[in-house]
Design a protein around this motif. Structure first.
Motif, PDB file in Angstrom:
ATOM      1  N   PRO A   8       0.831  -1.199   0.000  1.00  0.00           N
ATOM      2  CA  PRO A   8       0.000   0.000   0.000  1.00  0.00           C
ATOM      3  C   PRO A   8       0.865   1.249   0.000  1.00  0.00           C
ATOM      4  CG  PRO A   8       0.066  -1.018   2.163  1.00  0.00           C
ATOM      5  CD  PRO A   8       0.801  -1.918   1.238  1.00  0.00           C
ATOM      6  N   PRO A   9       0.389   2.383  -0.464  1.00  0.00           N
ATOM      7  CA  PRO A   9      -0.910   2.578  -1.068  1.00  0.00           C
ATOM      8  C   PRO A   9      -0.935   2.127  -2.508  1.00  0.00           C
ATOM      9  CG  PRO A   9       0.303   4.613  -1.104  1.00  0.00           C
ATOM     10  CD  PRO A   9       1.163   3.629  -0.394  1.00  0.00           C
ATOM     11  N   GLY A  10      -2.107   2.027  -3.064  1.00  0.00           N
ATOM     12  CA  GLY A  10      -2.255   1.531  -4.415  1.00  0.00           C
ATOM     13  C   GLY A  10      -1.934   2.580  -5.446  1.00  0.00           C
ATOM     14  N   GLN A  12      -2.454   5.115  -8.550  1.00  0.00           N
ATOM     15  CA  GLN A  12      -3.562   5.999  -8.889  1.00  0.00           C
ATOM     16  C   GLN A  12      -4.224   5.474 -10.141  1.00  0.00           C
ATOM     17  OE1 GLN A  12      -4.196   8.127  -6.637  1.00  0.00           O
ATOM     18  NE2 GLN A  12      -2.338   7.504  -5.588  1.00  0.00           N
ATOM     19  N   GLU A  15     -11.210   6.807 -11.999  1.00  0.00           N
ATOM     20  CA  GLU A  15     -12.285   6.343 -11.136  1.00  0.00           C
ATOM     21  C   GLU A  15     -13.099   5.286 -11.856  1.00  0.00           C
ATOM     22  OE1 GLU A  15     -14.467   9.540  -9.502  1.00  0.00           O
ATOM     23  OE2 GLU A  15     -12.670  10.537  -8.745  1.00  0.00           O
ATOM     24  N   LEU A  28     -15.038   6.304  -2.200  1.00  0.00           N
ATOM     25  CA  LEU A  28     -13.869   5.427  -2.220  1.00  0.00           C
ATOM     26  C   LEU A  28     -14.300   4.069  -2.762  1.00  0.00           C
ATOM     27  CD1 LEU A  28     -10.887   5.810  -1.352  1.00  0.00           C
ATOM     28  CD2 LEU A  28     -11.433   4.469   0.673  1.00  0.00           C
ATOM     29  N   ASP A  29     -13.730   3.670  -3.909  1.00  0.00           N
ATOM     30  CA  ASP A  29     -14.168   2.408  -4.492  1.00  0.00           C
ATOM     31  C   ASP A  29     -13.526   1.229  -3.757  1.00  0.00           C
ATOM     32  OD1 ASP A  29     -11.699   1.521  -5.675  1.00  0.00           O
ATOM     33  OD2 ASP A  29     -12.031   2.858  -7.365  1.00  0.00           O
ATOM     34  N   ARG A  32      -9.660   0.620  -3.940  1.00  0.00           N
ATOM     35  CA  ARG A  32      -8.955   1.603  -3.099  1.00  0.00           C
ATOM     36  C   ARG A  32      -9.115   1.258  -1.622  1.00  0.00           C
ATOM     37  NH1 ARG A  32      -7.732   6.740  -5.473  1.00  0.00           N
ATOM     38  NH2 ARG A  32      -8.406   6.942  -7.636  1.00  0.00           N
ATOM     39  N   HIS A  35      -6.595  -1.288  -0.578  1.00  0.00           N
ATOM     40  CA  HIS A  35      -5.255  -0.727  -0.356  1.00  0.00           C
ATOM     41  C   HIS A  35      -5.174  -0.036   1.012  1.00  0.00           C
ATOM     42  CE1 HIS A  35      -3.155  -1.515  -4.138  1.00  0.00           C
ATOM     43  NE2 HIS A  35      -4.316  -1.350  -4.738  1.00  0.00           N
TER      44      HIS A  35
END
Lengths: 170, 204
Positions: A8-10, A12, A15, A28-29, A32, A35
Protein backbone atom coordinates in the motif's frame (compact mmCIF):
# COMPACT_ATOMS: atom_id res chain seq x y z
CA UNK A 1 -5.36 -10.36 -17.64
CA UNK A 2 -2.62 -8.19 -16.30
CA UNK A 3 -1.66 -7.86 -12.69
CA UNK A 4 0.65 -5.99 -10.50
CA UNK A 5 1.63 -6.44 -6.91
CA UNK A 6 2.15 -3.56 -4.60
CA UNK A 7 2.42 -2.71 -1.01
CA UNK A 8 0.00 0.00 0.00
CA UNK A 9 -0.91 2.58 -1.07
CA UNK A 10 -2.25 1.53 -4.41
CA UNK A 11 -1.51 3.05 -7.76
CA UNK A 12 -3.56 6.00 -8.89
CA UNK A 13 -6.25 4.98 -11.30
CA UNK A 14 -9.13 6.51 -13.20
CA UNK A 15 -12.29 6.34 -11.14
CA UNK A 16 -14.14 3.12 -11.75
CA UNK A 17 -17.82 2.83 -12.49
CA UNK A 18 -19.61 3.05 -9.19
CA UNK A 19 -22.87 1.13 -9.49
CA UNK A 20 -21.50 -1.82 -7.56
CA UNK A 21 -19.12 0.03 -5.28
CA UNK A 22 -18.56 -1.38 -1.82
CA UNK A 23 -19.28 2.04 -0.39
CA UNK A 24 -21.73 3.78 -2.71
CA UNK A 25 -21.80 7.59 -2.79
CA UNK A 26 -19.05 7.97 -0.20
CA UNK A 27 -16.07 8.49 -2.47
CA UNK A 28 -13.87 5.43 -2.22
CA UNK A 29 -14.17 2.41 -4.49
CA UNK A 30 -13.61 -1.16 -3.33
CA UNK A 31 -10.10 -1.61 -4.73
CA UNK A 32 -8.96 1.60 -3.10
CA UNK A 33 -10.53 0.40 0.15
CA UNK A 34 -8.47 -2.76 -0.06
CA UNK A 35 -5.26 -0.73 -0.36
CA UNK A 36 -6.25 1.27 2.72
CA UNK A 37 -6.90 -1.88 4.73
CA UNK A 38 -3.56 -3.36 3.63
CA UNK A 39 -1.84 -0.15 4.72
CA UNK A 40 -2.92 -0.87 8.27
CA UNK A 41 -1.57 -4.43 8.29
CA UNK A 42 2.22 -4.73 8.29
CA UNK A 43 3.35 -7.43 5.87
CA UNK A 44 0.19 -7.23 3.76
CA UNK A 45 0.61 -7.15 0.02
CA UNK A 46 -2.01 -6.36 -2.61
CA UNK A 47 -2.17 -8.05 -5.99
CA UNK A 48 -4.36 -6.40 -8.53
CA UNK A 49 -5.47 -7.23 -12.04
CA UNK A 50 -8.05 -6.60 -14.72
CA UNK A 51 -10.26 -9.46 -15.86
CA UNK A 52 -11.98 -9.45 -19.21
CA UNK A 53 -15.33 -10.34 -17.70
CA UNK A 54 -18.44 -8.62 -16.40
CA UNK A 55 -18.39 -7.52 -12.78
CA UNK A 56 -21.51 -9.56 -11.98
CA UNK A 57 -19.93 -12.74 -13.31
CA UNK A 58 -16.63 -12.13 -11.52
CA UNK A 59 -18.25 -11.30 -8.21
CA UNK A 60 -20.59 -14.28 -8.46
CA UNK A 61 -17.50 -16.50 -8.35
CA UNK A 62 -15.50 -14.52 -5.78
CA UNK A 63 -18.34 -14.18 -3.29
CA UNK A 64 -19.54 -17.77 -3.55
CA UNK A 65 -17.80 -18.85 -0.37
CA UNK A 66 -19.02 -22.44 -0.56
CA UNK A 67 -18.23 -22.77 -4.28
CA UNK A 68 -16.18 -20.51 -6.54
CA UNK A 69 -14.18 -19.01 -3.64
CA UNK A 70 -12.52 -22.34 -2.85
CA UNK A 71 -11.69 -22.88 -6.51
CA UNK A 72 -9.29 -19.95 -6.68
CA UNK A 73 -8.20 -19.47 -3.06
CA UNK A 74 -5.57 -22.23 -2.95
CA UNK A 75 -5.81 -22.99 0.75
CA UNK A 76 -9.56 -22.73 1.30
CA UNK A 77 -11.44 -25.99 0.99
CA UNK A 78 -14.76 -27.17 2.31
CA UNK A 79 -16.03 -23.76 3.27
CA UNK A 80 -19.44 -23.82 4.91
CA UNK A 81 -21.37 -20.66 5.71
CA UNK A 82 -22.97 -21.06 9.11
CA UNK A 83 -24.54 -17.64 9.65
CA UNK A 84 -25.49 -14.53 7.71
CA UNK A 85 -26.85 -11.30 9.15
CA UNK A 86 -27.03 -8.54 6.57
CA UNK A 87 -23.53 -8.28 5.17
CA UNK A 88 -22.03 -10.14 8.17
CA UNK A 89 -20.94 -13.69 7.57
CA UNK A 90 -19.60 -16.54 9.66
CA UNK A 91 -18.11 -19.54 7.90
CA UNK A 92 -16.12 -22.61 8.78
CA UNK A 93 -13.31 -23.73 6.53
CA UNK A 94 -10.76 -26.50 6.40
CA UNK A 95 -7.44 -26.01 4.69
CA UNK A 96 -5.73 -28.58 2.51
CA UNK A 97 -3.47 -29.29 5.49
CA UNK A 98 -6.51 -30.21 7.56
CA UNK A 99 -6.53 -27.14 9.77
CA UNK A 100 -9.95 -25.81 10.64
CA UNK A 101 -10.81 -22.15 10.85
CA UNK A 102 -13.81 -20.10 11.85
CA UNK A 103 -13.99 -17.11 9.53
CA UNK A 104 -15.91 -13.98 10.48
CA UNK A 105 -16.37 -10.92 8.36
CA UNK A 106 -18.23 -8.93 5.77
CA UNK A 107 -19.40 -9.82 2.25
CA UNK A 108 -21.19 -7.29 0.08
CA UNK A 109 -21.12 -6.46 -3.63
CA UNK A 110 -17.50 -5.91 -4.63
CA UNK A 111 -16.15 -6.36 -1.13
CA UNK A 112 -15.19 -9.27 1.10
CA UNK A 113 -13.19 -9.12 4.31
CA UNK A 114 -12.77 -12.22 6.45
CA UNK A 115 -10.57 -13.09 9.39
CA UNK A 116 -9.91 -16.08 11.58
CA UNK A 117 -7.34 -16.28 14.34
CA UNK A 118 -4.74 -17.40 11.82
CA UNK A 119 -5.88 -16.02 8.46
CA UNK A 120 -6.91 -12.72 6.90
CA UNK A 121 -8.65 -12.67 3.51
CA UNK A 122 -9.49 -9.48 1.64
CA UNK A 123 -11.06 -9.28 -1.83
CA UNK A 124 -12.31 -6.35 -3.90
CA UNK A 125 -13.81 -5.97 -7.35
CA UNK A 126 -14.90 -2.93 -9.32
CA UNK A 127 -16.46 -2.72 -12.78
CA UNK A 128 -14.40 -0.64 -15.19
CA UNK A 129 -16.14 2.14 -17.12
CA UNK A 130 -17.73 1.32 -20.46
CA UNK A 131 -17.80 -2.40 -19.81
CA UNK A 132 -14.03 -2.66 -20.16
CA UNK A 133 -13.84 -5.52 -17.67
CA UNK A 134 -13.46 -5.84 -13.94
CA UNK A 135 -10.63 -4.73 -11.72
CA UNK A 136 -9.97 -7.15 -8.89
CA UNK A 137 -7.59 -7.00 -5.95
CA UNK A 138 -6.63 -9.51 -3.29
CA UNK A 139 -4.79 -9.23 -0.01
CA UNK A 140 -4.28 -11.20 3.16
CA UNK A 141 -2.50 -14.39 4.16
CA UNK A 142 -1.42 -16.10 7.33
CA UNK A 143 -1.48 -13.73 10.27
CA UNK A 144 0.35 -13.65 13.55
CA UNK A 145 -2.44 -15.14 15.67
CA UNK A 146 -4.93 -12.50 16.68
CA UNK A 147 -2.81 -9.61 15.42
CA UNK A 148 -3.02 -7.40 12.35
CA UNK A 149 0.26 -8.72 10.96
CA UNK A 150 0.77 -10.89 7.88
CA UNK A 151 3.50 -13.50 7.85
CA UNK A 152 6.04 -12.73 5.07
CA UNK A 153 5.64 -14.54 1.78
CA UNK A 154 1.95 -13.94 1.17
CA UNK A 155 2.53 -12.32 -2.21
CA UNK A 156 3.19 -15.58 -4.03
CA UNK A 157 -0.02 -17.14 -2.73
CA UNK A 158 -1.98 -14.07 -3.73
CA UNK A 159 -0.58 -14.20 -7.26
CA UNK A 160 -1.53 -17.87 -7.48
CA UNK A 161 -5.04 -17.02 -6.37
CA UNK A 162 -5.35 -14.28 -8.96
CA UNK A 163 -4.02 -16.61 -11.67
CA UNK A 164 -6.59 -19.22 -10.69
CA UNK A 165 -9.37 -16.68 -10.70
CA UNK A 166 -8.30 -15.48 -14.13
CA UNK A 167 -8.35 -19.01 -15.50
CA UNK A 168 -11.68 -19.63 -13.83
CA UNK A 169 -13.17 -16.61 -15.64
CA UNK A 170 -11.71 -17.43 -19.07
CA UNK B 1 -20.46 21.11 -1.81
CA UNK B 2 -21.55 24.50 -0.55
CA UNK B 3 -19.24 26.73 1.44
CA UNK B 4 -21.02 29.14 3.72
CA UNK B 5 -19.75 32.68 3.42
CA UNK B 6 -21.29 34.06 6.56
CA UNK B 7 -18.76 32.87 9.11
CA UNK B 8 -18.02 29.63 10.86
CA UNK B 9 -20.66 27.11 11.82
CA UNK B 10 -20.22 24.67 14.71
CA UNK B 11 -18.20 21.63 13.91
CA UNK B 12 -20.39 18.62 13.20
CA UNK B 13 -19.20 15.13 14.06
CA UNK B 14 -19.55 12.43 11.38
CA UNK B 15 -23.08 11.95 10.13
CA UNK B 16 -24.51 14.53 12.48
CA UNK B 17 -27.69 16.12 11.21
CA UNK B 18 -27.89 19.92 11.36
CA UNK B 19 -31.19 21.02 12.85
CA UNK B 20 -32.62 24.46 13.55
CA UNK B 21 -32.90 25.38 17.22
CA UNK B 22 -36.33 27.03 17.30
CA UNK B 23 -38.86 26.13 19.97
CA UNK B 24 -39.05 23.21 22.37
CA UNK B 25 -39.64 20.58 19.70
CA UNK B 26 -36.74 21.78 17.60
CA UNK B 27 -34.60 21.97 20.70
CA UNK B 28 -35.55 18.39 21.49
CA UNK B 29 -34.55 17.33 18.02
CA UNK B 30 -31.26 19.19 18.33
CA UNK B 31 -30.53 17.44 21.59
CA UNK B 32 -31.46 14.13 19.94
CA UNK B 33 -29.23 14.80 16.97
CA UNK B 34 -26.39 15.78 19.27
CA UNK B 35 -26.84 12.59 21.26
CA UNK B 36 -26.81 10.60 18.03
CA UNK B 37 -23.66 12.37 16.91
CA UNK B 38 -22.04 11.69 20.28
CA UNK B 39 -23.00 8.03 20.03
CA UNK B 40 -21.51 7.78 16.56
CA UNK B 41 -18.37 9.50 17.75
CA UNK B 42 -18.07 7.07 20.64
CA UNK B 43 -18.53 4.20 18.22
CA UNK B 44 -15.70 5.54 16.05
CA UNK B 45 -13.40 5.77 19.06
CA UNK B 46 -14.35 2.25 20.17
CA UNK B 47 -13.64 0.93 16.66
CA UNK B 48 -10.27 2.67 16.66
CA UNK B 49 -9.36 1.02 19.97
CA UNK B 50 -10.40 -2.42 18.65
CA UNK B 51 -8.53 -1.88 15.38
CA UNK B 52 -5.39 -0.91 17.30
CA UNK B 53 -5.75 -4.19 19.14
CA UNK B 54 -5.45 -6.19 15.91
CA UNK B 55 -9.12 -6.81 15.07
CA UNK B 56 -9.23 -6.39 11.28
CA UNK B 57 -13.04 -6.52 11.15
CA UNK B 58 -13.00 -3.49 13.43
CA UNK B 59 -10.61 -1.93 10.90
CA UNK B 60 -13.17 -2.65 8.17
CA UNK B 61 -15.93 -1.04 10.22
CA UNK B 62 -13.73 1.91 11.12
CA UNK B 63 -13.08 2.44 7.43
CA UNK B 64 -16.84 2.48 6.74
CA UNK B 65 -17.22 4.92 9.60
CA UNK B 66 -14.49 7.34 8.53
CA UNK B 67 -15.01 7.47 4.76
CA UNK B 68 -17.94 9.95 4.84
CA UNK B 69 -16.10 12.17 7.35
CA UNK B 70 -12.87 12.20 5.35
CA UNK B 71 -14.75 12.69 2.07
CA UNK B 72 -16.55 15.74 3.46
CA UNK B 73 -13.18 17.38 4.19
CA UNK B 74 -11.27 16.23 1.11
CA UNK B 75 -13.91 16.77 -1.58
CA UNK B 76 -14.13 20.59 -1.46
CA UNK B 77 -10.33 20.91 -1.24
CA UNK B 78 -9.18 18.27 -3.71
CA UNK B 79 -12.22 18.56 -6.02
CA UNK B 80 -11.75 16.16 -8.95
CA UNK B 81 -8.87 14.45 -7.14
CA UNK B 82 -11.04 13.65 -4.14
CA UNK B 83 -10.80 9.86 -4.48
CA UNK B 84 -7.00 10.08 -4.41
CA UNK B 85 -7.16 12.47 -1.45
CA UNK B 86 -9.57 10.25 0.50
CA UNK B 87 -7.51 7.13 -0.22
CA UNK B 88 -4.20 8.75 0.70
CA UNK B 89 -5.66 10.24 3.87
CA UNK B 90 -6.97 6.88 5.01
CA UNK B 91 -3.71 5.12 4.10
CA UNK B 92 -1.90 7.51 6.45
CA UNK B 93 -4.57 7.09 9.13
CA UNK B 94 -4.43 3.30 9.03
CA UNK B 95 -0.64 3.16 8.90
CA UNK B 96 -0.33 5.39 11.94
CA UNK B 97 -3.35 4.26 13.91
CA UNK B 98 -1.32 2.22 16.36
CA UNK B 99 0.77 5.28 17.14
CA UNK B 100 -2.26 7.40 18.05
CA UNK B 101 -1.65 8.18 21.69
CA UNK B 102 -5.24 8.86 22.62
CA UNK B 103 -8.02 7.28 20.52
CA UNK B 104 -10.47 9.84 21.91
CA UNK B 105 -8.60 12.38 19.77
CA UNK B 106 -9.42 10.35 16.64
CA UNK B 107 -11.50 12.92 14.81
CA UNK B 108 -9.20 15.89 15.25
CA UNK B 109 -6.27 13.73 14.21
CA UNK B 110 -8.06 12.43 11.11
CA UNK B 111 -9.24 15.93 10.20
CA UNK B 112 -5.68 17.26 10.29
CA UNK B 113 -4.41 14.44 8.07
CA UNK B 114 -7.32 14.88 5.65
CA UNK B 115 -6.78 18.62 5.23
CA UNK B 116 -3.03 18.21 4.66
CA UNK B 117 -3.41 15.29 2.25
CA UNK B 118 -6.18 17.04 0.31
CA UNK B 119 -4.00 20.12 -0.17
CA UNK B 120 -1.01 17.98 -1.16
CA UNK B 121 -3.01 15.92 -3.68
CA UNK B 122 -4.72 19.00 -5.11
CA UNK B 123 -1.39 20.74 -5.61
CA UNK B 124 0.08 17.61 -7.19
CA UNK B 125 -2.81 17.34 -9.59
CA UNK B 126 -3.14 21.07 -10.23
CA UNK B 127 -4.52 21.72 -13.64
CA UNK B 128 -5.12 24.75 -15.84
CA UNK B 129 -7.60 27.26 -14.53
CA UNK B 130 -10.74 27.18 -16.67
CA UNK B 131 -12.17 30.14 -18.53
CA UNK B 132 -14.59 32.61 -17.02
CA UNK B 133 -17.84 31.05 -15.74
CA UNK B 134 -21.13 31.33 -17.55
CA UNK B 135 -23.89 33.55 -16.25
CA UNK B 136 -25.08 32.88 -12.72
CA UNK B 137 -27.70 30.15 -12.49
CA UNK B 138 -31.13 30.85 -11.05
CA UNK B 139 -31.85 29.57 -7.52
CA UNK B 140 -32.76 25.91 -7.67
CA UNK B 141 -31.02 25.48 -11.00
CA UNK B 142 -29.41 22.01 -11.02
CA UNK B 143 -26.35 23.66 -12.49
CA UNK B 144 -25.84 25.55 -9.22
CA UNK B 145 -23.81 22.89 -7.39
CA UNK B 146 -21.58 22.37 -10.41
CA UNK B 147 -20.99 26.11 -10.65
CA UNK B 148 -20.03 26.31 -6.99
CA UNK B 149 -17.47 23.58 -7.61
CA UNK B 150 -16.28 25.54 -10.64
CA UNK B 151 -15.77 28.67 -8.55
CA UNK B 152 -14.02 26.68 -5.83
CA UNK B 153 -11.71 25.21 -8.47
CA UNK B 154 -10.39 28.70 -9.18
CA UNK B 155 -9.04 29.03 -5.65
CA UNK B 156 -5.72 27.48 -4.69
CA UNK B 157 -5.84 24.27 -2.60
CA UNK B 158 -4.50 26.21 0.40
CA UNK B 159 -7.32 28.76 0.16
CA UNK B 160 -9.92 26.04 -0.23
CA UNK B 161 -8.50 24.30 2.84
CA UNK B 162 -8.84 27.46 4.93
CA UNK B 163 -12.43 27.94 3.74
CA UNK B 164 -13.33 24.35 4.59
CA UNK B 165 -11.69 24.40 8.01
CA UNK B 166 -13.13 27.77 9.02
CA UNK B 167 -16.51 27.90 7.29
CA UNK B 168 -17.46 24.23 7.11
CA UNK B 169 -15.59 22.54 9.97
CA UNK B 170 -15.98 25.58 12.23
CA UNK B 171 -12.39 25.75 13.48
CA UNK B 172 -11.10 29.08 14.75
CA UNK B 173 -8.09 30.70 13.14
CA UNK B 174 -5.68 29.43 15.76
CA UNK B 175 -6.89 25.84 15.33
CA UNK B 176 -6.81 26.07 11.54
CA UNK B 177 -3.28 27.51 11.66
CA UNK B 178 -2.06 24.71 13.91
CA UNK B 179 -3.68 22.09 11.71
CA UNK B 180 -2.20 23.45 8.49
CA UNK B 181 1.18 24.19 10.04
CA UNK B 182 1.16 27.90 9.16
CA UNK B 183 1.10 31.09 11.25
CA UNK B 184 -2.29 32.38 12.40
CA UNK B 185 -1.77 35.54 10.36
CA UNK B 186 -1.39 33.44 7.24
CA UNK B 187 -4.73 31.79 7.91
CA UNK B 188 -6.35 35.18 8.39
CA UNK B 189 -4.97 36.56 5.16
CA UNK B 190 -5.76 33.39 3.21
CA UNK B 191 -9.29 33.41 4.57
CA UNK B 192 -9.78 37.04 3.65
CA UNK B 193 -8.45 36.48 0.15
CA UNK B 194 -10.41 33.26 -0.30
CA UNK B 195 -13.71 34.81 0.78
CA UNK B 196 -13.10 37.91 -1.31
CA UNK B 197 -12.08 35.82 -4.27
CA UNK B 198 -15.08 33.57 -3.88
CA UNK B 199 -17.47 36.53 -3.75
CA UNK B 200 -15.78 38.24 -6.69
CA UNK B 201 -15.88 35.15 -8.86
CA UNK B 202 -19.38 34.20 -7.81
CA UNK B 203 -20.87 37.61 -8.49
CA UNK B 204 -18.88 38.05 -11.69
Amino acid sequence: MTYDETGPPGPQRPEAASEASATPDTGLDAVRRLHVMAAGIPGARVVEGVLDAEFADVWAVMSDLEGGFGEFQPDMRNVRVTARDGDRVTAHARSRYGMRARLDGVVRPGWCWLQSRFVIIGMAAEPLPDGAGTRVALTGGLRIPGRALIVPGAGRELRRSLDRLTRRMD
Amino acid sequence: MIVAMTGPVPHRPPDAVARPAAGPRAEGRTVGASATADARRERGVALARAARGGDTIAMNDLLDHLIPYVSAICAPIALSSRQDAVQETLVVVFRKLRGLQEPAALYGWVRAIAAREAVRVARRDARDIPAEPADLPAPGDPQLAADIDDVLARLSPEHRAVLVLRDVEGLDEQEAAALLGVPEGTVKSRLHRARAGFRRMWTG
